[in-house]
Design a protein around this motif. Sequence first.
Motif, PDB file in Angstrom:
ATOM      1  N   TYR A  15      28.224  21.572  43.262  1.00 49.85           N
ATOM      2  CA  TYR A  15      27.630  22.761  43.658  1.00 49.85           C
ATOM      3  C   TYR A  15      26.377  22.715  43.318  1.00 49.85           C
ATOM      4  CZ  TYR A  15      28.116  24.644  39.017  1.00 49.85           C
ATOM      5  OH  TYR A  15      27.744  24.888  37.729  1.00 49.85           O
ATOM      6  N   GLY A  16      25.166  23.222  44.180  1.00 48.01           N
ATOM      7  CA  GLY A  16      24.000  23.340  43.669  1.00 48.01           C
ATOM      8  C   GLY A  16      23.553  24.593  44.263  1.00 48.01           C
ATOM      9  N   ILE A  17      22.625  25.329  43.536  1.00 47.01           N
ATOM     10  CA  ILE A  17      21.838  26.410  44.122  1.00 47.01           C
ATOM     11  C   ILE A  17      20.567  26.527  43.516  1.00 47.01           C
ATOM     12  CG2 ILE A  17      23.390  27.786  42.324  1.00 47.01           C
ATOM     13  CD1 ILE A  17      23.116  30.407  43.731  1.00 47.01           C
ATOM     14  N   LEU A  24      16.500  20.982  46.803  1.00 47.68           N
ATOM     15  CA  LEU A  24      16.827  21.133  45.419  1.00 47.68           C
ATOM     16  C   LEU A  24      18.296  21.468  45.417  1.00 47.68           C
ATOM     17  CD1 LEU A  24      14.290  23.447  43.767  1.00 47.68           C
ATOM     18  CD2 LEU A  24      15.106  21.216  42.947  1.00 47.68           C
ATOM     19  N   ALA A  25      18.908  22.386  46.109  1.00 46.38           N
ATOM     20  CA  ALA A  25      20.237  22.707  46.146  1.00 46.38           C
ATOM     21  C   ALA A  25      21.125  21.503  46.353  1.00 46.38           C
ATOM     22  CB  ALA A  25      20.700  24.078  47.093  1.00 46.38           C
ATOM     23  N   MET A  26      20.770  20.938  47.569  1.00 46.90           N
ATOM     24  CA  MET A  26      21.579  19.705  47.924  1.00 46.90           C
ATOM     25  C   MET A  26      21.620  18.670  46.854  1.00 46.90           C
ATOM     26  SD  MET A  26      21.316  19.181  52.127  1.00 46.90           S
ATOM     27  CE  MET A  26      19.346  19.369  52.309  1.00 46.90           C
ATOM     28  N   HIS A  27      20.559  18.503  46.220  1.00 44.98           N
ATOM     29  CA  HIS A  27      20.008  17.380  45.202  1.00 44.98           C
ATOM     30  C   HIS A  27      21.001  17.710  43.859  1.00 44.98           C
ATOM     31  CE1 HIS A  27      18.080  14.738  42.274  1.00 44.98           C
ATOM     32  NE2 HIS A  27      18.041  15.707  41.709  1.00 44.98           N
ATOM     33  N   HIS A  28      21.162  19.009  43.622  1.00 39.25           N
ATOM     34  CA  HIS A  28      21.922  19.341  42.487  1.00 39.25           C
ATOM     35  C   HIS A  28      23.534  19.205  42.570  1.00 39.25           C
ATOM     36  CE1 HIS A  28      18.529  21.121  40.511  1.00 39.25           C
ATOM     37  NE2 HIS A  28      18.408  22.235  40.826  1.00 39.25           N
ATOM     38  N   GLN A  66      25.617  16.714  40.541  1.00 40.09           N
ATOM     39  CA  GLN A  66      26.989  17.040  40.131  1.00 40.09           C
ATOM     40  C   GLN A  66      28.287  16.418  40.152  1.00 40.09           C
ATOM     41  OE1 GLN A  66      28.782  20.782  40.621  1.00 40.09           O
ATOM     42  NE2 GLN A  66      28.386  21.671  38.317  1.00 40.09           N
ATOM     43  N   ALA A  67      28.127  16.102  41.632  1.00 41.90           N
ATOM     44  CA  ALA A  67      29.488  15.392  41.955  1.00 41.90           C
ATOM     45  C   ALA A  67      29.317  13.826  41.734  1.00 41.90           C
ATOM     46  CB  ALA A  67      29.301  15.639  43.587  1.00 41.90           C
ATOM     47  N   LYS A  68      28.263  13.499  41.314  1.00 43.15           N
ATOM     48  CA  LYS A  68      27.955  12.083  41.035  1.00 43.15           C
ATOM     49  C   LYS A  68      28.197  11.419  41.978  1.00 43.15           C
ATOM     50  CE  LYS A  68      29.440  12.285  35.843  1.00 43.15           C
ATOM     51  NZ  LYS A  68      28.879  13.560  35.672  1.00 43.15           N
ATOM     52  N   LEU A  69      27.584  11.849  43.275  1.00 42.92           N
ATOM     53  CA  LEU A  69      27.861  10.996  44.452  1.00 42.92           C
ATOM     54  C   LEU A  69      26.483  10.617  44.992  1.00 42.92           C
ATOM     55  CD1 LEU A  69      30.267  13.289  46.658  1.00 42.92           C
ATOM     56  CD2 LEU A  69      30.744  11.203  45.695  1.00 42.92           C
ATOM     57  N   LYS A  70      26.172   9.273  45.530  1.00 39.14           N
ATOM     58  CA  LYS A  70      25.010   8.867  46.201  1.00 39.14           C
ATOM     59  C   LYS A  70      24.936   9.481  47.530  1.00 39.14           C
ATOM     60  CE  LYS A  70      25.280   4.396  44.155  1.00 39.14           C
ATOM     61  NZ  LYS A  70      26.849   3.750  44.056  1.00 39.14           N
ATOM     62  N   SER A  71      23.820   9.581  48.042  1.00 38.20           N
ATOM     63  CA  SER A  71      23.690  10.404  49.404  1.00 38.20           C
ATOM     64  C   SER A  71      24.501   9.509  50.552  1.00 38.20           C
ATOM     65  CB  SER A  71      22.264  10.461  50.037  1.00 38.20           C
ATOM     66  OG  SER A  71      21.694   9.218  49.811  1.00 38.20           O
ATOM     67  N   THR A 113      22.259  27.509  48.792  1.00 35.02           N
ATOM     68  CA  THR A 113      23.475  27.063  48.010  1.00 35.02           C
ATOM     69  C   THR A 113      24.105  26.007  48.806  1.00 35.02           C
ATOM     70  OG1 THR A 113      23.883  29.293  47.097  1.00 35.02           O
ATOM     71  CG2 THR A 113      25.722  27.767  47.043  1.00 35.02           C
ATOM     72  N   THR A 114      24.588  24.818  48.118  1.00 42.94           N
ATOM     73  CA  THR A 114      25.236  23.600  48.644  1.00 42.94           C
ATOM     74  C   THR A 114      26.477  23.488  47.923  1.00 42.94           C
ATOM     75  OG1 THR A 114      23.057  22.845  49.157  1.00 42.94           O
ATOM     76  CG2 THR A 114      25.098  21.351  49.077  1.00 42.94           C
ATOM     77  N   LEU A 115      27.774  23.373  48.767  1.00 39.38           N
ATOM     78  CA  LEU A 115      28.975  23.030  48.087  1.00 39.38           C
ATOM     79  C   LEU A 115      29.205  21.663  48.580  1.00 39.38           C
ATOM     80  CD1 LEU A 115      30.778  26.291  48.655  1.00 39.38           C
ATOM     81  CD2 LEU A 115      29.706  25.525  46.414  1.00 39.38           C
ATOM     82  N   ILE A 116      29.858  20.694  47.493  1.00 39.71           N
ATOM     83  CA  ILE A 116      30.640  19.538  48.114  1.00 39.71           C
ATOM     84  C   ILE A 116      32.212  19.545  47.987  1.00 39.71           C
ATOM     85  CG2 ILE A 116      30.799  17.189  47.851  1.00 39.71           C
ATOM     86  CD1 ILE A 116      27.741  17.245  47.025  1.00 39.71           C
ATOM     87  N   VAL A 117      32.711  19.386  49.047  1.00 42.08           N
ATOM     88  CA  VAL A 117      34.180  19.313  49.066  1.00 42.08           C
ATOM     89  C   VAL A 117      34.554  17.830  48.942  1.00 42.08           C
ATOM     90  CG1 VAL A 117      36.360  19.928  50.023  1.00 42.08           C
ATOM     91  CG2 VAL A 117      34.451  21.557  50.361  1.00 42.08           C
TER      92      VAL A 117
END
Lengths: 207, 84, 390
Positions: free
Chosen positions: C243-245, C264-268, C272-277, C383-387
């Motif tokens: 997640y990023g906010i 910033l939100a997407m980057h965070h 946090q997810a330790k994912l590359k784009s 806010t960005t969330l990653i599922v």
Amino acid sequence: MNESYINYSLSIAKDGLYCNGSKEVDLQQEGLIEKLDSIYDSQIKDYPKYYRMDGMAKLVFILGDLICARTKICDDIDGSDLAFVMLNATGSFPSDSIHNNLIMDGFERASPSNFVYTLPNVGMGEVCIKWKITGEGLFLIEDEFSANCICEIADLFLSQGKCKAIVIGWAEPTENEGNCIFLISNKGKGINLLNTEKNILKIRKNE
Amino acid sequence: MSSEEKSLLKSHIINYLNLEDVKQEEIQDAASLFGDGLGLDSIDALELIVMIEREYNVKISDPSMGKEILYSVDTIANYIFTQK
Amino acid sequence: MEIFITGRGVVSALGNNTEENLQSLLNGQTGISKGSYSDFPEKYIGAVKLSSEELSDKHSLKDVYGRTALLGLTAAKEAWGNNDPSSTCRTGVISGNSVGGMDRTEKHVIKLINTGQSGDIRPILAHPCGYSTGLISKIIPNCEYANTISTACSSGANSIMQAVKLIKCGRLDRVIAGGTDGLSNFTIKGFSSLMIFDEKRCRPFDANRAGLNLGEGAGYVLLENEKSLRESGNTPLGRMSGYGIANDSFHQTALSPNGKGAVLAMHHALDQAKLKSEEIDYINTHGTATENNDEVELRAIQSLFTEKVPDYSSTKSFTGHTLGASGAIETVYSLLAIINDCVFPSLNIKDDMNKECPALQKLVRKNVSNVLTNSFGFGGNQTTLIVSKC
């Protein structure tokens, strides 16, 4: 969890503005808005948009702006490392009422600038714009002020490591006293107050 | 629009936009209201559209026309005059 | 620490439960129609196809509570399912909304003014934003913690984020988290004053997009840590991996031209997810179809996803903009994309806003492991969330 510290506090009481427990500004006005306008005129005076805010946004702005100005926290840390959380019970009640009255009077269009203020977090946005705060932010609704809630949320944000400090407060526009704001971080041992329920309550009651 | 009517228009602008710290005399007829002028923004533009409809019964249904019409007190006055 | 998604519930213009929503998404079937909200017959709106009376009957309640609470209850019940109470796992509810019980209160006030009688005051008691959270917490056994979040259009997403934080810090083990918002005259007239509506069906990422359609609904997920998972024996459907906010700190309603808050939100979240784009398979955008949002959001995406922009779309072209519920409904849709290995299109595009990087316009079936979803609220709250797949 690490201990956290209240580095600075502000509280608006019936008779004045209290900073770190001492009365700094005498306030004789009856109503909250008059108190806020008086604080703005004597302490801030550099954000003309203030006059166009509704009661809730004015309250959040005064609390947020003063604490940022007095602590110079945005000089010490990057805006992205400062979290900002506010709470209250009635959300955006002042603008909700105005908006409802406007749409009931039969005229087609409501006031767009008032409608924007029917979101309780918009006042926080104004503080973020002025101080270039880009960190995490939330607005929460609680039935009533809870010192435990303030402590817990501050600790929650600080423990996640995504912020170096948090500005957190209670901004209830229907209450003439008890609105308060705190700067809390993990720094300050021996100098500042421990972030505890007891201390939060003491500050709110201006004890 | 007469200078009296323009004066009323300015007082409507001040009221609707809550410009409590601005006096009528400070708003020049031809000066830009947006950007460096009074520092108004897009929400203020929408508020002025509501004001013009409520006080003068003149509609602006396309907000993108707003930029030209709302540029200054003079342009607003001219638009109201041409629509009535 | 992994945060597992083991339950999901959604009600929207696409359907009254998750399966109905999924079928509409798979079939490209919009829920937005003209006149679906009777007080505004000329407007294209994504209304839930159940009256307040029908919603109340569904929950064996008297028809006095606002739609926000009833929709929330519907989706939260679906997400909770048949889970048992736990004496060892700490359970909570985090819920977001922006309008509370306003749809009932605004009618109640008119009745009060016209008749002088206050009558049944339950609509007034159900007015505050926290009421729907309280109602939901009553159906969650041994619920010991509840928060209500109100940050405009990012309320639902922020609630899910807050739930993740509370589990990660060890305060809770399982949480029902999401958002809900019902339609009201208050909201429709307010957005009308912003001149932000499309007179027709909204067209996110179309060159001639003209604004949004409003919608309503609710979305909730059940999140569990490993301890709770061991006890419940639930099968994880996915994970909240990041997640990023951030605050855009630019304007009350408009996004900054370079979308710095969104970036910033997407980057965070990616961090946090330790994912590359390049590991993101699909972006469910905020995509409201306003000129400002879509242009800036895509610019922000392009600035972060420099190698290749993932498939992206806006499901608000199906549901309308469900305000406080949107981030949560779209989290459920992101989960559905992962479970069903498909990515959903944006509807109504005739002329791509960005020809080099157009939005997805057809359903695509492919392996979907990570979905990023954006929710941007007024007040600069991004806010960005990653599922992610388990």
